[in-house]
Design a protein around this motif. Sequence first.
Motif, PDB file in Angstrom:
ATOM      1  N   ASP A  81       0.794  -1.232   0.000  1.00 14.45           N
ATOM      2  CA  ASP A  81       0.000   0.000   0.000  1.00 14.45           C
ATOM      3  C   ASP A  81       0.825   1.281   0.000  1.00 14.45           C
ATOM      4  O   ASP A  81       0.280   2.358  -0.281  1.00 14.45           O
ATOM      5  CB  ASP A  81      -0.959   0.014   1.197  1.00 14.45           C
ATOM      6  CG  ASP A  81      -2.249  -0.741   0.904  1.00 14.45           C
ATOM      7  OD1 ASP A  81      -2.572  -0.918  -0.283  1.00 14.45           O
ATOM      8  OD2 ASP A  81      -2.939  -1.141   1.859  1.00 14.45           O
ATOM      9  N   PHE A  82       2.100   1.222   0.335  1.00 16.51           N
ATOM     10  CA  PHE A  82       2.908   2.438   0.283  1.00 16.51           C
ATOM     11  C   PHE A  82       3.006   2.948  -1.150  1.00 16.51           C
ATOM     12  O   PHE A  82       3.082   2.162  -2.099  1.00 16.51           O
ATOM     13  CB  PHE A  82       4.308   2.186   0.838  1.00 16.51           C
ATOM     14  CG  PHE A  82       4.359   2.081   2.333  1.00 16.51           C
ATOM     15  CD1 PHE A  82       4.382   3.226   3.117  1.00 16.51           C
ATOM     16  CD2 PHE A  82       4.374   0.848   2.957  1.00 16.51           C
ATOM     17  CE1 PHE A  82       4.424   3.142   4.496  1.00 16.51           C
ATOM     18  CE2 PHE A  82       4.415   0.747   4.333  1.00 16.51           C
ATOM     19  CZ  PHE A  82       4.435   1.896   5.117  1.00 16.51           C
ATOM     20  N   PHE A  83       3.027   4.242  -1.312  1.00 19.14           N
ATOM     21  CA  PHE A  83       3.133   4.858  -2.625  1.00 19.14           C
ATOM     22  C   PHE A  83       4.525   4.656  -3.213  1.00 19.14           C
ATOM     23  O   PHE A  83       5.481   4.323  -2.512  1.00 19.14           O
ATOM     24  CB  PHE A  83       2.851   6.357  -2.534  1.00 19.14           C
ATOM     25  CG  PHE A  83       1.451   6.697  -2.112  1.00 19.14           C
ATOM     26  CD1 PHE A  83       0.418   6.751  -3.042  1.00 19.14           C
ATOM     27  CD2 PHE A  83       1.156   6.970  -0.791  1.00 19.14           C
ATOM     28  CE1 PHE A  83      -0.874   7.074  -2.659  1.00 19.14           C
ATOM     29  CE2 PHE A  83      -0.132   7.300  -0.390  1.00 19.14           C
ATOM     30  CZ  PHE A  83      -1.147   7.346  -1.321  1.00 19.14           C
ATOM     31  N   MET A  84       4.630   4.903  -4.502  1.00 17.22           N
ATOM     32  CA  MET A  84       5.939   5.024  -5.132  1.00 17.22           C
ATOM     33  C   MET A  84       6.482   6.427  -4.849  1.00 17.22           C
ATOM     34  O   MET A  84       5.768   7.303  -4.378  1.00 17.22           O
ATOM     35  CB  MET A  84       5.824   4.787  -6.639  1.00 17.22           C
ATOM     36  CG  MET A  84       5.289   3.406  -7.018  1.00 17.22           C
ATOM     37  SD  MET A  84       6.321   2.053  -6.424  1.00 17.22           S
ATOM     38  CE  MET A  84       7.744   2.223  -7.518  1.00 17.22           C
ATOM     39  N   SER A  85       7.743   6.652  -5.176  1.00 17.31           N
ATOM     40  CA  SER A  85       8.340   7.969  -4.939  1.00 17.31           C
ATOM     41  C   SER A  85       7.670   9.059  -5.765  1.00 17.31           C
ATOM     42  O   SER A  85       7.742  10.241  -5.417  1.00 17.31           O
ATOM     43  CB  SER A  85       9.840   7.932  -5.239  1.00 17.31           C
ATOM     44  OG  SER A  85      10.074   7.578  -6.595  1.00 17.31           O
ATOM     45  N   ASN A  86       6.986   8.674  -6.850  1.00 16.82           N
ATOM     46  CA  ASN A  86       6.273   9.653  -7.675  1.00 16.82           C
ATOM     47  C   ASN A  86       4.868   9.943  -7.151  1.00 16.82           C
ATOM     48  O   ASN A  86       4.095  10.674  -7.783  1.00 16.82           O
ATOM     49  CB  ASN A  86       6.219   9.196  -9.134  1.00 16.82           C
ATOM     50  CG  ASN A  86       5.502   7.854  -9.317  1.00 16.82           C
ATOM     51  OD1 ASN A  86       4.802   7.370  -8.422  1.00 16.82           O
ATOM     52  ND2 ASN A  86       5.694   7.240 -10.475  1.00 16.82           N
ATOM     53  N   GLY A  87       4.511   9.357  -5.995  1.00 16.91           N
ATOM     54  CA  GLY A  87       3.237   9.636  -5.359  1.00 16.91           C
ATOM     55  C   GLY A  87       2.075   8.808  -5.839  1.00 16.91           C
ATOM     56  O   GLY A  87       0.944   9.006  -5.382  1.00 16.91           O
ATOM     57  N   LEU A  88       2.322   7.872  -6.761  1.00 16.51           N
ATOM     58  CA  LEU A  88       1.247   7.019  -7.286  1.00 16.51           C
ATOM     59  C   LEU A  88       1.197   5.691  -6.543  1.00 16.51           C
ATOM     60  O   LEU A  88       2.215   5.196  -6.046  1.00 16.51           O
ATOM     61  CB  LEU A  88       1.453   6.773  -8.779  1.00 16.51           C
ATOM     62  CG  LEU A  88       1.407   8.007  -9.678  1.00 16.51           C
ATOM     63  CD1 LEU A  88       1.707   7.615 -11.124  1.00 16.51           C
ATOM     64  CD2 LEU A  88       0.054   8.717  -9.580  1.00 16.51           C
ATOM     65  N   ARG A  89       0.013   5.115  -6.507  1.00 16.82           N
ATOM     66  CA  ARG A  89      -0.144   3.800  -5.878  1.00 16.82           C
ATOM     67  C   ARG A  89       0.448   2.733  -6.788  1.00 16.82           C
ATOM     68  O   ARG A  89       0.110   2.663  -7.977  1.00 16.82           O
ATOM     69  CB  ARG A  89      -1.622   3.497  -5.627  1.00 16.82           C
ATOM     70  CG  ARG A  89      -2.273   4.383  -4.601  1.00 16.82           C
ATOM     71  CD  ARG A  89      -3.683   3.908  -4.302  1.00 16.82           C
ATOM     72  NE  ARG A  89      -3.668   2.593  -3.672  1.00 16.82           N
ATOM     73  CZ  ARG A  89      -4.761   1.894  -3.351  1.00 16.82           C
ATOM     74  NH1 ARG A  89      -5.957   2.392  -3.636  1.00 16.82           N
ATOM     75  NH2 ARG A  89      -4.671   0.711  -2.780  1.00 16.82           N
ATOM     76  N   PRO A  90       1.281   1.841  -6.248  1.00 19.64           N
ATOM     77  CA  PRO A  90       1.862   0.789  -7.088  1.00 19.64           C
ATOM     78  C   PRO A  90       0.906  -0.358  -7.341  1.00 19.64           C
ATOM     79  O   PRO A  90       0.924  -0.962  -8.414  1.00 19.64           O
ATOM     80  CB  PRO A  90       3.071   0.326  -6.275  1.00 19.64           C
ATOM     81  CG  PRO A  90       2.688   0.600  -4.859  1.00 19.64           C
ATOM     82  CD  PRO A  90       1.854   1.843  -4.898  1.00 19.64           C
ATOM     83  N   ILE A  91       0.080  -0.658  -6.348  1.00 18.31           N
ATOM     84  CA  ILE A  91      -0.805  -1.825  -6.395  1.00 18.31           C
ATOM     85  C   ILE A  91      -2.195  -1.382  -5.972  1.00 18.31           C
ATOM     86  O   ILE A  91      -2.362  -0.743  -4.933  1.00 18.31           O
ATOM     87  CB  ILE A  91      -0.260  -2.941  -5.476  1.00 18.31           C
ATOM     88  CG1 ILE A  91       1.071  -3.466  -6.025  1.00 18.31           C
ATOM     89  CG2 ILE A  91      -1.264  -4.071  -5.307  1.00 18.31           C
ATOM     90  CD1 ILE A  91       1.828  -4.377  -5.083  1.00 18.31           C
TER      91      ILE A  91
ATOM     92  N   ILE B 267      -1.238  -4.499 -10.596  1.00 19.96           N
ATOM     93  CA  ILE B 267      -0.239  -3.439 -10.647  1.00 19.96           C
ATOM     94  C   ILE B 267      -0.738  -2.237 -11.435  1.00 19.96           C
ATOM     95  O   ILE B 267      -1.319  -2.381 -12.519  1.00 19.96           O
ATOM     96  CB  ILE B 267       1.066  -3.983 -11.265  1.00 19.96           C
ATOM     97  CG1 ILE B 267       1.657  -5.067 -10.351  1.00 19.96           C
ATOM     98  CG2 ILE B 267       2.081  -2.865 -11.476  1.00 19.96           C
ATOM     99  CD1 ILE B 267       2.849  -5.788 -10.958  1.00 19.96           C
ATOM    100  N   ASN B 268      -0.526  -1.068 -10.882  1.00 16.07           N
ATOM    101  CA  ASN B 268      -0.813   0.186 -11.569  1.00 16.07           C
ATOM    102  C   ASN B 268       0.378   0.491 -12.479  1.00 16.07           C
ATOM    103  O   ASN B 268       1.426   0.952 -12.014  1.00 16.07           O
ATOM    104  CB  ASN B 268      -1.026   1.295 -10.542  1.00 16.07           C
ATOM    105  CG  ASN B 268      -1.195   2.664 -11.171  1.00 16.07           C
ATOM    106  OD1 ASN B 268      -1.419   2.795 -12.377  1.00 16.07           O
ATOM    107  ND2 ASN B 268      -1.078   3.706 -10.354  1.00 16.07           N
ATOM    108  N   SER B 269       0.234   0.248 -13.760  1.00 15.23           N
ATOM    109  CA  SER B 269       1.357   0.373 -14.690  1.00 15.23           C
ATOM    110  C   SER B 269       1.894   1.806 -14.753  1.00 15.23           C
ATOM    111  O   SER B 269       3.072   2.024 -15.042  1.00 15.23           O
ATOM    112  CB  SER B 269       0.941  -0.091 -16.091  1.00 15.23           C
ATOM    113  OG  SER B 269      -0.163   0.674 -16.564  1.00 15.23           O
TER     114      SER B 269
END
Length: 639
Positions: free
Chosen positions: A352-362, A373-375
């Motif tokens: 659930d943690f975001f990526m460094s770009n602020g988007l959800r990974p999953i 996965i959120n491509s």
Amino acid sequence: MNTRILKYILLSLGLIYFGSCSDYLDKDPDDELTLEMVFGDKTRTEEWLANVYNQVEDPYTLYDRVEAMGDDFVVNPGWEQFGITIISYQTGNWNPASNWTPNYWNILPQKIRAAHIFIQNAKPNPAQLFSLKEVNYMKAEAKFLIAYYHYLLLRYYGSIPILDKITDIYGSEDEIMIGQRPYDEVVDWIDQQLIDAAKELPPMYEETQKYGRATSIMCHAIRARVLLLAASPLVNGNQDPAYLNYTNNKGEKVFNSVPQLSKWERAVEAYRTLLNLALDNGHKLYYEYLNDGSIDPFMSYQNVFFKKFNDGNKEILFARPENAHSLYEYVTQPRGTGGSGAVGVTQLLVDDFFMSNGLRPITGHNANGSPIINSASGYIEKGFSSKTEFRKTKWIESRNSTTEGQASEDYNPVTLAGTFNMYCNREPRFYISVLYNGCWYRREARETKFYLDSPDGGPTHDSPSNGYLARKKVHPDCDPRNNISPYRPAILVRLAEVYLSLAEALNEVSYSEEAIGYLNLIRERAGIPKYGTQQGEITPPANQDQLREAIRIERRVELNCEAALRFDDIRRWKIAAGILNNNFWGMNFYGTEKSDDDNNPDAFFVRKVYQKRMFKGYWMPIPQTDTDKNSNLRQLPGW
């Protein structure tokens, strides 16, 4: 009956379950310890109130009592043989006769009774410089504690009595065998108690020795939480048959089955009052800065839990001064570093943690446990990184082969070359919260090794059962081998929670730009892009449903592993059954190789089921012994 003997009986009843009473209560007195003797002495009066305080929750002891009931913490199943009952709760082996370690149903009423006795009997003592002003403050503190303990009972049991006076031991059966009251009636009563106490208490104390004592800010913080819970779907318009048909001993419906928008509006008002009071008294989010003046998100998020209020951490609104953080650090440290390595975090939290770009990974999981996965996020599930990743931070908990982290520099390594890609390019809060296999461990000057038969891994139960340990709230300078555990406050409410809760309540009233602004305060401090239309910002949630989801995931990440807030959230949102009645996944406990090959049974970096959980009910059941003794009690829905 002799009045003196009666008062001695009342005193004894007030002290039942006071296992941590001060020494004077353990001594053999020359005569019976009467109420006159206690409240005629300043020190004994203060000790009485201190003993009322001692059931204020310690957030460093909740991991194996409450928090692992949710989807943040993992308590190693091997602990069940040592009497840690929470594993039985996780697996559905639970009933009203089960032993729940906090035992709030029995213990908190004793504290409430003791607080009522205090209010009735505390008095000034001019000879001991014990003023009326101080006594009135202390009585208001006792009033706060009465309301706070009712909140804890409501939080975990849902259907409770109101203990608004000292029960007459010679009263009728109905007076002694008290039944539960309708939920909203209890909420209103707690609300008024906290409002009244807040009027009598200062927003903070100048005296250092009073740190942790009740304040008007603490009153409003608990009041707002109570009203947020009361507005939430579990108890505001719940149409489930068990709730529709649940009544107390008087035949009154306990839970409201018709959704009321006014409850969310009431929560908004409570959070606005709290926020204004906090800001007016100098409270603010905690920040640490880089040499260039920009926010250091790693150090800000890490040290909000370590810096004391008097050291500039004005984010704290409610903290317990004494805590058991050294034990927490012991059970979360890798086995090969002097800890037991038995308390970790779930794969669900990792995902659930975001990526460094602020988007959800999953964005979810398939039936076989594989991630959706959120491509667009750039997340990579498989493989290992080819180089060390550096970020702008003074965080020095990582290094590469040539560069040790330097606190004096603004640019330091975060992940090593060869790190599993799942853990790369994640937001700062991930690295502060999760200890994963292969990360650099500064105190030991080596990587963690959670592989089977490795220093930090199995085969004993004292190793991560799912491949992760908890890192949040673990001080980087703690050392279980040498009993080094730096002091830190035990925070129960902080300002970030207030911003997120106000955002939620605002959005439930109607879609709110103001709510997005509060999310952005949290995201800015976390070092990820804000929602907005400017370059580098993320497209804002477009409607109420999207914003609700954004608020919930931000709460999930920002408030992870804190004071059982996640367990509260998934219950009050009425989503706990869908989350907890499932297989729980992690990395391969039996893995011995640094491999992510799904076809290799020795590969560690492969998702595997480590536990099958079964969810039984949204509330804790009333202990069977109590429903057997008190025919006016009704067991909770689901039990």
